[in-house]
Motif scaffolding. Structure first.
Motif, mmCIF file in Angstrom:
data_model
loop_
_atom_site.group_PDB
_atom_site.id
_atom_site.type_symbol
_atom_site.label_atom_id
_atom_site.label_comp_id
_atom_site.label_asym_id
_atom_site.label_seq_id
_atom_site.Cartn_x
_atom_site.Cartn_y
_atom_site.Cartn_z
ATOM 1 N N ARG A 1 -15.274 18.114 22.587
ATOM 2 C CA ARG A 1 -14.854 17.264 23.563
ATOM 3 C C ARG A 1 -14.625 18.109 24.881
ATOM 4 N NH1 ARG A 1 -9.276 14.123 23.550
ATOM 5 N NH2 ARG A 1 -9.754 12.230 25.551
ATOM 6 N N GLY B 1 -13.866 11.928 23.079
ATOM 7 C CA GLY B 1 -13.057 11.525 22.253
ATOM 8 C C GLY B 1 -13.140 11.056 21.370
ATOM 9 N N VAL C 1 -7.945 14.160 18.460
ATOM 10 C CA VAL C 1 -9.075 15.107 19.044
ATOM 11 C C VAL C 1 -8.710 15.764 19.850
ATOM 12 C CG1 VAL C 1 -11.412 13.765 19.337
ATOM 13 C CG2 VAL C 1 -10.012 12.625 18.171
#
Length: 209
Positions: free
Chosen positions: A9, A152, A175
């Motif tokens: 991410r 995410g 996340v």
């Protein structure tokens, strides 16, 4: 032959820090996010991998660019790795979205996979685009190791997809920005190997978990 995916991410953005919904709109990496991207770059510098792919949105591309400076790879952007488009909700905090678009926000929060936010898209559409892209890369790079910088929402959907969790089920996992997640892809099947590894952030005192 198995393709290894290191799925990352992007680093924290200014809007992340303010709790604003981003979707396809963009926000610069925050000071923390820039350091997180550099920490990912430092971790990847000694690693061997074949290619570096990224969402074409700025926050992911800047994270990937900082990695590329350390690893020497070209950044290969693909729009299918974008975050889910959130249409009229983009740029709003959740409270602002609830007040300005109560019906839309309620439907969005309900998690129905086929609900399309006005001006945006559904989770089912985003999952289809992302899986199509990743499986195409898996076939193109069979037996290789790839790094992919994404978002995410995409990571959450792939996590559910690989484990058979319905998209509409409440999210009970984190996340993390600049989190390191590994999935293996083999003959149409995804296997989760590592989720939410932020040891590179702890080494630089950037872990907020």
């Amino acid at each position: 032959m198995t393709t290894q995916f290191i799925l990352l991410r992007h680093g924290e953005t200014e809007w992340n820090s303010l709790g604003r919904l981003q979707g396809h709109q963009d926000s610069d990496l925050s000071g923390v996010g820039l350091k997180q991207a550099d920490a990912l770059a430092a971790r990847l510098a000694p690693e061997s991998f074949s290619a570096l792919y990224s969402s074409d949105l700025g926050r992911a591309r800047e994270t990937a660019r900082r990695i590329a400076v350390r690893t020497g790879h070209a950044v290969l952007p693909d729009s299918r790795l974008r975050e889910r488009g959130l249409g009229i909700l983009e740029g709003l905090t959740r409270e602002e979205a609830r007040q300005r678009h109560p019906d839309v926000f309620a439907a969005y929060s309900g998690g129905a996979p086929d609900y399309v936010v006005p001006g945006g898209e559904s989770t089912a559409q985003r999952l289809r685009h992302a899986v199509e892209c990743l499986e195409e890369l898996g076939a193109r790079h069979r037996g290789e190791r790839l790094v992919v910088v994404t978002h995410g929402g995409v990571l959450s959907l792939l996590f559910r997809h690989s484990l058979g969790i319905p998209p509409s089920a409440p999210r009970t996992f984190s996340v993390l920005n600049a989190g390191w997640n590994q999935f293996d892809y083999h003959e149409g099947t995804w296997r989760l190997v590592t989720w939410g590894d932020v040891t590179h952030l702890r080494a630089t005192s950037l872990d907020d978990t």
